[in-house]
Design an enzyme around this catalytic site. Structure first.
Site, PDB file in Angstrom:
ATOM      1  N   SER A   1     -77.539   4.332 -69.269  1.00 14.90           N
ATOM      2  CA  SER A   1     -78.322   3.111 -69.119  1.00 14.90           C
ATOM      3  C   SER A   1     -78.908   3.116 -67.718  1.00 14.90           C
ATOM      4  CB  SER A   1     -77.384   1.910 -69.310  1.00 14.90           C
ATOM      5  OG  SER A   1     -77.843   0.792 -68.601  1.00 14.90           O
TER       6      SER A   1
ATOM      7  N   TYR B   1     -69.048  -1.843 -66.130  1.00 15.16           N
ATOM      8  CA  TYR B   1     -70.144  -1.223 -66.894  1.00 15.16           C
ATOM      9  C   TYR B   1     -70.914  -0.243 -66.009  1.00 15.16           C
ATOM     10  CZ  TYR B   1     -74.037  -0.802 -70.167  1.00 15.16           C
ATOM     11  OH  TYR B   1     -74.984  -0.316 -71.028  1.00 15.16           O
TER      12      TYR B   1
END
Ligand code: ADP
Length: 241
Positions: A142, A155
């Site tokens: 990401s 994350y």
């Protein structure tokens, strides 16, 4: 461009969002797809929908953080399909919480799914791919691996780690004819963001089908072409870089 005809592709987190879009895209390109998800009923629904459209697909229940389940899922695929050509490490989780409120248990769970999961899956898939003479692992990273925003420390750590793992796998696997690609994807219109941020303008996000097409593109390059990392972000991802 080669097609994915006669290739067997396993997609983790293949039950919804980007994973579902990747399953559909690879099936349209001719692959036999295995949708692997911790939520078995979702994986099954995706496989059923692909078969209803004339594609080839099956489903398996899998928690990528469990080495036992990972090895069993890969063993079954190879036993039933004869090979494993493609692994897409797509399953992921997140939690919106400040560092001060992030429990060690949640930190471990997020790192377990997002980083240890791809390590476990790749470790066992690579053995199989190497012995069959080639294969391709795609890691869905990401833009959280390139920068940082508040309330997503675990994350970010997992995705920066996954980008590093992906390049490390590339370095080790390449001499054995196994390709590894990190697909660094910007924000998408999937439940992952839409469920948690209802106020987010969907117009700033990209369609997961476009990211899935990038995965298909990467997987259908000629044998001699290697793409260690590719980035696909929506035009309006304003906080980039
Ligand atoms: P994305 O934007 O990446 O598509 P989603 O939250 O929409 O994010 O989808 C992620 C998928 O990953 C879901 O189908 C979810 O059930 C799956 N998933 C989450 N944790 C695991 C896990 N430990 N093992 C396998 N699949 C998982």
């Amino acid at each position: 461009m080669s097609s994915l005809e006669s290739k067997v592709a396993m997609v983790t987190g293949g039950g919804q969002g980007l994973g579902e879009a990747i399953c559909r895209s690879l099936a349209r390109a001719g692959a036999t797809v295995v949708s692997a998800d911790v939520r078995e009923e979702r994986a099954r629904a995706v496989a059923d929908a692909i078969r209803a459209e004339g594609g080839q697909a099956s489903a398996v229940r899998l928690d990528v953080a469990s080495e036992e389940q990972a090895t069993e899922a890969i063993r079954r695929i190879v036993a039933e399909r004869g090979r494993l050509d493609v692994l897409v490490n797509n399953a992921g989780v997140d939690l919106t919480v400040s560092v001060e409120d992030l429990s060690v248990a949640d930190w471990g769970r997020i790192l377990g799914v997002n980083l240890s999961g791809p390590f476990i899956m790749s470790k066992h898939a690579m053995k199989e791919m190497r012995s069959q003479g080639g294969g391709h692992i795609v890691n869905i990273v990401s833009t959280a691996a390139k920068r940082a925003w508040p309330n997503a420390a675990a994350y970010h750590a997992s995705k920066w780690g996954l980008l590093g793992l992906s390049h490390a796998l590339h370095a080790e696997a390449r001499p054995h004819g196994v390709k590894v690609t990190a697909v660094v994807a910007g924000g998408m219109r999937t439940p992952f963001l839409l469920d948690r941020f209802p106020d987010l303008d969907p117009g700033v996000l990209q369609d997961p089908a476009n990211v899935a097409e990038t995965v298909r593109f990467v997987l259908t390059q000629p044998d001699e072409t290697v793409i260690p990392e590719v980035m696909v972000i929506p035009m309006r991802e304003t906080s980039w870089p």
